[in-house]
Write an enzyme that holds these catalytic residues in place. Sequence first.
Site, PDB file in Angstrom:
ATOM      1  N   ASP A 294       0.850  -1.190   0.000  1.00 47.72           N
ATOM      2  CA  ASP A 294       0.000   0.000   0.000  1.00 47.72           C
ATOM      3  C   ASP A 294       0.893   1.249   0.000  1.00 47.72           C
ATOM      4  O   ASP A 294       1.781   1.366  -0.842  1.00 47.72           O
ATOM      5  CB  ASP A 294      -0.962  -0.059   1.202  1.00 47.72           C
ATOM      6  CG  ASP A 294      -2.000   1.051   1.205  1.00 47.72           C
ATOM      7  OD1 ASP A 294      -2.977   0.949   0.456  1.00 47.72           O
ATOM      8  OD2 ASP A 294      -1.804   2.037   1.946  1.00 47.72           O
TER       9      ASP A 294
ATOM     10  N   TYR B 121      -1.817  11.656   2.373  1.00 48.24           N
ATOM     11  CA  TYR B 121      -2.645  11.887   1.183  1.00 48.24           C
ATOM     12  C   TYR B 121      -2.672  13.370   0.814  1.00 48.24           C
ATOM     13  O   TYR B 121      -2.638  13.733  -0.366  1.00 48.24           O
ATOM     14  CB  TYR B 121      -4.069  11.386   1.422  1.00 48.24           C
ATOM     15  CG  TYR B 121      -4.174   9.887   1.478  1.00 48.24           C
ATOM     16  CD1 TYR B 121      -4.323   9.141   0.314  1.00 48.24           C
ATOM     17  CD2 TYR B 121      -4.132   9.209   2.690  1.00 48.24           C
ATOM     18  CE1 TYR B 121      -4.426   7.754   0.356  1.00 48.24           C
ATOM     19  CE2 TYR B 121      -4.228   7.830   2.747  1.00 48.24           C
ATOM     20  CZ  TYR B 121      -4.371   7.105   1.576  1.00 48.24           C
ATOM     21  OH  TYR B 121      -4.461   5.741   1.616  1.00 48.24           O
TER      22      TYR B 121
ATOM     23  N   HIS C 286      -6.711  -6.619  -1.440  1.00 47.80           N
ATOM     24  CA  HIS C 286      -5.656  -5.638  -1.212  1.00 47.80           C
ATOM     25  C   HIS C 286      -4.746  -6.036  -0.048  1.00 47.80           C
ATOM     26  O   HIS C 286      -3.576  -5.650  -0.016  1.00 47.80           O
ATOM     27  CB  HIS C 286      -6.313  -4.282  -0.908  1.00 47.80           C
ATOM     28  CG  HIS C 286      -5.356  -3.158  -0.725  1.00 47.80           C
ATOM     29  ND1 HIS C 286      -4.645  -2.603  -1.766  1.00 47.80           N
ATOM     30  CD2 HIS C 286      -4.981  -2.460   0.385  1.00 47.80           C
ATOM     31  CE1 HIS C 286      -3.883  -1.620  -1.319  1.00 47.80           C
ATOM     32  NE2 HIS C 286      -4.063  -1.524  -0.010  1.00 47.80           N
TER      33      HIS C 286
END
Length: 256
Positions: A74, A181, A236
């Site tokens: 990730d 982010y 994921h």
Amino acid sequence: MLLHGFPEFWYGWRRQIEPLAAAGFRVVVLDQRGYNLSGKPAGVAAYALTELVSDVIGVADQLGQEKIFLAGHDWGAAVAWSAALLHPRRIAKLVVLNVPHPSVMRKFLSTSPRQLLRSWYMFFFQLPWLPEVFFSAFNYGIGVRTLLRSSRPGTFSDESLVQYRSAWSQPGALTAMINWYRALFRARTKFPDKTVRVPTRILWGERDAFLLAEMAQESLRYCTKAELFTFANATHWLQHEEPARVSELLIDFFRS
């Protein structure tokens, strides 16, 4: 060195630590910047990719390691890709789980409506304070629900969710985690060379709810020497769902 992603911490790699150590490797598993017990510098700029990569190189320096084997999942994979691009002489081999090469990610975000839809949360995280309120509400219910709904049944136990809630509730952690982010959109990293010249192994769970599987194959085009292993029934959260096989692929690659 094993790098976790969002919204995890070192614990996300716990099932790979013992097999790697038993195989003779010195295993370093970080709480990355802002997560769990790691330092949490103020401001979005502190979480730019260049800063996150500098942490990896800094730890290697502290350990006296000129070269390291690096694996990431990730966001940890995004940092690992970037480390290989910015400091190729410091990375002996690279393994990435379920995140594409940075150029592939940018391409798909700008050209694929399907990927844009899957990445909606990245844009939501650009807002001030609201993402933190949303994520932490009802004892971090959104975070827990996201893990449970995007993984195979039984992947995250009640015991492990207690560990995650504890990590998320560390003072300043949630804002720091989301700042990764925010920084991604505000500080675009420029790579002198978009080609990864470090031997690379890409591992990809094809049932990823967040990232399109075709990006894995596309990433091979940006590597001089790379191979792809796909897992048809994994999501994921690959190293959680297929821990033995992931450990085996790490050991085999790092030994070869």
